[in-house]
Scaffold this motif. Structure first.
Motif, PDB file in Angstrom:
ATOM      1  N   ALA A  90       0.833  -1.208   0.000  1.00  0.00           N
ATOM      2  CA  ALA A  90       0.000   0.000   0.000  1.00  0.00           C
ATOM      3  C   ALA A  90       0.864   1.252   0.000  1.00  0.00           C
ATOM      4  O   ALA A  90       0.541   2.242  -0.677  1.00  0.00           O
ATOM      5  N   ASP A  91       1.967   1.222   0.751  1.00  0.00           N
ATOM      6  CA  ASP A  91       2.893   2.355   0.764  1.00  0.00           C
ATOM      7  C   ASP A  91       3.462   2.640  -0.624  1.00  0.00           C
ATOM      8  O   ASP A  91       3.740   3.786  -0.971  1.00  0.00           O
ATOM      9  N   ARG A  92       3.602   1.583  -1.411  1.00  0.00           N
ATOM     10  CA  ARG A  92       4.149   1.727  -2.764  1.00  0.00           C
ATOM     11  C   ARG A  92       3.051   1.938  -3.808  1.00  0.00           C
ATOM     12  O   ARG A  92       3.306   1.895  -5.003  1.00  0.00           O
ATOM     13  N   HIS A  93       1.814   2.120  -3.309  1.00  0.00           N
ATOM     14  CA  HIS A  93       0.656   2.425  -4.155  1.00  0.00           C
ATOM     15  C   HIS A  93       0.276   1.283  -5.090  1.00  0.00           C
ATOM     16  O   HIS A  93      -0.310   1.509  -6.140  1.00  0.00           O
ATOM     17  N   TYR A  94       0.594   0.049  -4.664  1.00  0.00           N
ATOM     18  CA  TYR A  94       0.161  -1.110  -5.426  1.00  0.00           C
ATOM     19  C   TYR A  94      -1.249  -1.548  -5.040  1.00  0.00           C
ATOM     20  O   TYR A  94      -1.889  -2.297  -5.786  1.00  0.00           O
ATOM     21  N   LEU A  95      -1.689  -1.132  -3.865  1.00  0.00           N
ATOM     22  CA  LEU A  95      -3.041  -1.457  -3.426  1.00  0.00           C
ATOM     23  C   LEU A  95      -3.514  -0.400  -2.430  1.00  0.00           C
ATOM     24  O   LEU A  95      -2.700   0.356  -1.890  1.00  0.00           O
ATOM     25  N   PRO A  96      -4.822  -0.311  -2.192  1.00  0.00           N
ATOM     26  CA  PRO A  96      -5.348   0.726  -1.300  1.00  0.00           C
ATOM     27  C   PRO A  96      -4.930   0.532   0.152  1.00  0.00           C
ATOM     28  O   PRO A  96      -4.835  -0.605   0.639  1.00  0.00           O
ATOM     29  N   ALA A  97      -4.720   1.626   0.856  1.00  0.00           N
ATOM     30  CA  ALA A  97      -4.357   1.559   2.267  1.00  0.00           C
ATOM     31  C   ALA A  97      -5.472   0.929   3.098  1.00  0.00           C
ATOM     32  O   ALA A  97      -5.214   0.194   4.052  1.00  0.00           O
ATOM     33  N   VAL A  98      -6.733   1.200   2.733  1.00  0.00           N
ATOM     34  CA  VAL A  98      -7.838   0.624   3.513  1.00  0.00           C
ATOM     35  C   VAL A  98      -7.871  -0.891   3.361  1.00  0.00           C
ATOM     36  O   VAL A  98      -8.224  -1.609   4.306  1.00  0.00           O
ATOM     37  N   LEU A  99      -7.497  -1.414   2.194  1.00  0.00           N
ATOM     38  CA  LEU A  99      -7.453  -2.860   2.019  1.00  0.00           C
ATOM     39  C   LEU A  99      -6.379  -3.466   2.915  1.00  0.00           C
ATOM     40  O   LEU A  99      -6.610  -4.487   3.577  1.00  0.00           O
ATOM     41  N   ALA A 100      -5.217  -2.830   2.967  1.00  0.00           N
ATOM     42  CA  ALA A 100      -4.143  -3.316   3.838  1.00  0.00           C
ATOM     43  C   ALA A 100      -4.565  -3.277   5.303  1.00  0.00           C
ATOM     44  O   ALA A 100      -4.256  -4.199   6.074  1.00  0.00           O
ATOM     45  N   ALA A 101      -5.273  -2.221   5.688  1.00  0.00           N
ATOM     46  CA  ALA A 101      -5.718  -2.100   7.082  1.00  0.00           C
ATOM     47  C   ALA A 101      -6.724  -3.185   7.434  1.00  0.00           C
ATOM     48  O   ALA A 101      -6.672  -3.778   8.527  1.00  0.00           O
ATOM     49  N   VAL A 102      -7.650  -3.471   6.533  1.00  0.00           N
ATOM     50  CA  VAL A 102      -8.645  -4.519   6.787  1.00  0.00           C
ATOM     51  C   VAL A 102      -7.978  -5.890   6.810  1.00  0.00           C
ATOM     52  O   VAL A 102      -8.328  -6.753   7.623  1.00  0.00           O
ATOM     53  N   VAL A 103      -6.984  -6.106   5.955  1.00  0.00           N
ATOM     54  CA  VAL A 103      -6.217  -7.349   5.991  1.00  0.00           C
ATOM     55  C   VAL A 103      -5.568  -7.521   7.362  1.00  0.00           C
ATOM     56  O   VAL A 103      -5.522  -8.628   7.909  1.00  0.00           O
ATOM     57  N   ARG A 104      -5.058  -6.428   7.936  1.00  0.00           N
ATOM     58  CA  ARG A 104      -4.445  -6.521   9.264  1.00  0.00           C
ATOM     59  C   ARG A 104      -5.455  -7.022  10.292  1.00  0.00           C
ATOM     60  O   ARG A 104      -5.140  -7.880  11.130  1.00  0.00           O
ATOM     61  N   ALA A 105      -6.679  -6.495  10.242  1.00  0.00           N
ATOM     62  CA  ALA A 105      -7.708  -6.958  11.167  1.00  0.00           C
ATOM     63  C   ALA A 105      -8.029  -8.431  10.940  1.00  0.00           C
ATOM     64  O   ALA A 105      -8.111  -9.228  11.887  1.00  0.00           O
ATOM     65  N   MET A 106      -8.183  -8.822   9.681  1.00  0.00           N
ATOM     66  CA  MET A 106      -8.536 -10.202   9.356  1.00  0.00           C
ATOM     67  C   MET A 106      -7.434 -11.179   9.746  1.00  0.00           C
ATOM     68  O   MET A 106      -7.707 -12.314  10.158  1.00  0.00           O
ATOM     69  N   SER A 107      -6.188 -10.759   9.626  1.00  0.00           N
ATOM     70  CA  SER A 107      -5.064 -11.674   9.863  1.00  0.00           C
ATOM     71  C   SER A 107      -4.913 -12.061  11.324  1.00  0.00           C
ATOM     72  O   SER A 107      -4.190 -13.015  11.645  1.00  0.00           O
ATOM     73  N   ALA A 108      -5.583 -11.348  12.226  1.00  0.00           N
ATOM     74  CA  ALA A 108      -5.471 -11.680  13.648  1.00  0.00           C
ATOM     75  C   ALA A 108      -6.000 -13.074  13.949  1.00  0.00           C
ATOM     76  O   ALA A 108      -5.517 -13.750  14.865  1.00  0.00           O
ATOM     77  N   VAL A 109      -6.959 -13.529  13.164  1.00  0.00           N
ATOM     78  CA  VAL A 109      -7.593 -14.822  13.453  1.00  0.00           C
ATOM     79  C   VAL A 109      -6.601 -15.965  13.288  1.00  0.00           C
ATOM     80  O   VAL A 109      -6.512 -16.856  14.138  1.00  0.00           O
ATOM     81  N   ARG A 110      -5.841 -15.954  12.194  1.00  0.00           N
ATOM     82  CA  ARG A 110      -4.890 -17.055  11.990  1.00  0.00           C
ATOM     83  C   ARG A 110      -3.810 -17.035  13.058  1.00  0.00           C
ATOM     84  O   ARG A 110      -3.349 -18.093  13.503  1.00  0.00           O
ATOM     85  N   SER A 111      -3.426 -15.867  13.568  1.00  0.00           N
ATOM     86  CA  SER A 111      -2.433 -15.806  14.639  1.00  0.00           C
ATOM     87  C   SER A 111      -3.000 -16.298  15.965  1.00  0.00           C
ATOM     88  O   SER A 111      -2.281 -16.877  16.782  1.00  0.00           O
ATOM     89  N   LEU A 112      -4.289 -16.071  16.178  1.00  0.00           N
ATOM     90  CA  LEU A 112      -4.937 -16.538  17.410  1.00  0.00           C
ATOM     91  C   LEU A 112      -4.915 -18.063  17.504  1.00  0.00           C
ATOM     92  O   LEU A 112      -4.860 -18.613  18.612  1.00  0.00           O
ATOM     93  N   VAL A 113      -4.948 -18.736  16.373  1.00  0.00           N
ATOM     94  CA  VAL A 113      -4.961 -20.201  16.384  1.00  0.00           C
ATOM     95  C   VAL A 113      -3.768 -20.754  17.155  1.00  0.00           C
ATOM     96  O   VAL A 113      -3.882 -21.759  17.863  1.00  0.00           O
ATOM     97  N   ALA A 114      -2.608 -20.099  17.058  1.00  0.00           N
ATOM     98  CA  ALA A 114      -1.435 -20.576  17.799  1.00  0.00           C
ATOM     99  C   ALA A 114      -1.738 -20.639  19.290  1.00  0.00           C
ATOM    100  O   ALA A 114      -1.377 -21.621  19.967  1.00  0.00           O
ATOM    101  N   PHE A 115      -2.404 -19.618  19.819  1.00  0.00           N
ATOM    102  CA  PHE A 115      -2.738 -19.598  21.248  1.00  0.00           C
ATOM    103  C   PHE A 115      -3.801 -20.635  21.577  1.00  0.00           C
ATOM    104  O   PHE A 115      -3.769 -21.256  22.642  1.00  0.00           O
ATOM    105  N   GLU A 116      -4.739 -20.829  20.678  1.00  0.00           N
ATOM    106  CA  GLU A 116      -5.771 -21.832  20.944  1.00  0.00           C
ATOM    107  C   GLU A 116      -5.203 -23.247  20.867  1.00  0.00           C
ATOM    108  O   GLU A 116      -5.748 -24.168  21.482  1.00  0.00           O
ATOM    109  N   GLN A 117      -4.102 -23.406  20.165  1.00  0.00           N
ATOM    110  CA  GLN A 117      -3.425 -24.697  20.135  1.00  0.00           C
ATOM    111  C   GLN A 117      -2.501 -24.893  21.339  1.00  0.00           C
ATOM    112  O   GLN A 117      -2.036 -26.002  21.581  1.00  0.00           O
ATOM    113  N   GLY A 118      -2.215 -23.818  22.078  1.00  0.00           N
ATOM    114  CA  GLY A 118      -1.399 -23.971  23.286  1.00  0.00           C
ATOM    115  C   GLY A 118      -0.248 -23.015  23.445  1.00  0.00           C
ATOM    116  O   GLY A 118       0.491 -23.090  24.440  1.00  0.00           O
ATOM    117  N   ALA A 119      -0.019 -22.108  22.480  1.00  0.00           N
ATOM    118  CA  ALA A 119       1.026 -21.095  22.663  1.00  0.00           C
ATOM    119  C   ALA A 119       0.674 -20.213  23.854  1.00  0.00           C
ATOM    120  O   ALA A 119      -0.504 -19.972  24.155  1.00  0.00           O
TER     121      ALA A 119
END
Length: 457
Positions: free
Chosen positions: A231-260
């Motif tokens: 997004a910084d390089r203007h290849y995609l919208p900043a709002v798309l990158a921001a929403v991806v950041r919110a969505m990506s939290a779920v896959r990281s949470l799985v580590a904790f639900e598995q026992g991290a």
């Protein structure tokens, strides 16, 4: 496997840097999240060949880096320090190289603790080398076996904490980002990535339990940080990158639900969401990681951190000393400020300044603020399955941006606002995992191996 169904904190006002509901004791008498913020120093080699016959030179480089980091921390009176040994691909692929560095590092840390009383802990971050073939083999094959052996052997060598920057689903996500296809992004983050996290972190936690090592956490760096840079390089919208950041939290949470049990990786800017849900300590990075990459959240990222990191810096000479030594000093002084604020009971004031200095200037910073993290976390725990969690996290991110625009707290160009509407519409329409999966198989079948994620067409 546990499943988080509610937040650990009642609201954003209850989260603070240096304090976690479940502090973590590790390493050489270090307790993370019990009332102090510690520096987490990450360092790497200068440009050089990494191969078994170069091991003596590699070990000398790491001896110099670790010695200088520990010495600087001790001279400045740091109450403790975390070292992160982050593998280059060759250090995981050629297991003996990574193990030798781990052993040497621990010897130096133990000597510093015994001689100077410097409390410390070592995080070993194994490299995800499973993408050496295309499409990647995420559960089978030589690369997966070697990577898991690297976890086991580094743990047996004494590593205190195990982490990884895993990449399951990235082979689809990268293309989806560049094509701006929200449904494909949802397929990568809501279907492929969580499935890989369940498999991978099940294995990492098993290894940690067998060896008495701490399964720390993962990061969505390859997804959300990639989107931010594009997004910084203007290849995609900043709002798309921001929403991806919110969505990506779920896959990281799985580590904790598995026992991290934390702390999550420093480049996991989704860390505040993890802390809101789990109450476990997190590592974060911001302005002090500009040696590794630029961002829009140099101050706000520190608002609820328990470790404060520089990301990674090469062992090169600067005017004052080696770069790892220099960034140790930078981090120690940052942490002094956090800890002084805690001691003086002025932490709320400092936290507010950290947040307010960034959050109105960037849609990326907005996603990292404690208030936003709690809103995204609430949307996640309200759902049962990973797909709906990912989808609702994205919609929550959209709602946060809408609210900031409506209140005047954030200004965005018209093209960004138009993209926000498109993202909202596509997330709303793709309301079932089967829709996203069908879309993914139809469009990107050649990019991923469905059986490596437990999927069939």
């Amino acid at each position: 496997m546990q499943r988080y169904k509610k937040l650990s904190y009642e609201g954003a006002g209850d989260m603070m840097f240096g304090r976690a509901l479940h502090p973590l004791r590790c390493g050489f008498n270090l307790v993370i999240g019990a009332g102090e913020v510690y520096p987490e120093v990450n360092y790497t080699l200068p440009p050089m060949e990494v191969a078994p016959d170069k091991l003596p030179a590699i070990l000398e480089q790491y001896r110099e880096m670790v010695t200088s980091v520990l010495s600087r921390a001790q001279i400045l009176g740091a109450p403790g320090v975390v070292l992160e040994f982050e593998h280059a691909p060759q250090m995981t692929g050629q297991v003996e190289i990574g193990v030798a560095i781990t052993r040497q590092t621990l010897e130096l840390m133990e000597e510093s603790f015994r001689t100077h009383g410097l409390r410390s802990a070592l995080r070993v971050t194994v490299c995800d080398i499973r993408d050496e073939l295309r499409p990647p083999r995420m559960r089978s094959g030589r690369a997966t076996e070697t990577m898991l052996r690297s976890f086991m052997d580094n743990a047996r060598a004494g590593a205190h904490m195990l982490s990884i920057e895993s990449t399951g689903g990235k082979e689809v996500h990268d293309r989806a980002l560049l094509e701006g296809d929200v449904v494909w992004i949802l397929f990568a983050l809501g279907v492929l990535a969580p499935r890989d996290m369940h498999f991978l972190w099940g294995e990492i936690v098993r290894i940690a339990q067998e060896t008495g090592t701490i399964p720390a956490g993962d990061t969505a760096c390859g997804f959300a940080n990639t989107a931010m840079v594009l997004a910084d390089r203007h290849y995609l919208p900043a709002v798309l990158a921001a929403v991806v950041r919110a969505m990506s939290a779920v896959r990281s949470l799985v580590a904790f639900e598995q026992g991290a049990v934390g702390p999550s990786k420093d480049c996991a800017y989704e860390g505040p969401v993890m802390k809101a849900i789990t109450g476990l300590p997190i590592s974060m990075e911001g302005k002090s990681s500009a040696c590794a990459h630029f961002s829009h959240m140099g101050n706000v990222a520190a608002a609820v951190c328990d470790l404060w990191s520089n990301e990674s810096v090469q062992n090169v000479r600067l005017l004052s000393g080696s770069a790892p030594e220099v960034f140790t000093e930078v981090l120690v002084y940052d942490c002094r400020l956090f800890n002084q604020a805690l001691a003086a009971k002025q932490e709320k004031v400092l936290q507010r300044l950290l947040v307010d200095s960034d959050v109105g200037r960037s849609v990326h910073a907005l996603m990292v603020a404690p208030e936003s993290a709690v809103a995204i976390a609430r949307a996640i725990v309200a759902e049962e399955d990973d797909f709906q969690r990912t989808r609702q996290a994205g919609l929550a991110g959209c709602a946060l941006i809408r609210e900031a625009l409506h209140s005047g707290a954030l200004q965005l160009p018209t093209r960004e606002v138009d993209w926000l509407s498109r993202i909202e519409d596509e997330l709303a329409a793709c309301d079932r995992e089967s829709k996203a999966t069908e879309h993914g198989f139809a469009a990107y079948r050649e990019l991923f191996a469905g059986e490596e994620y437990g999927l069939t067409a």
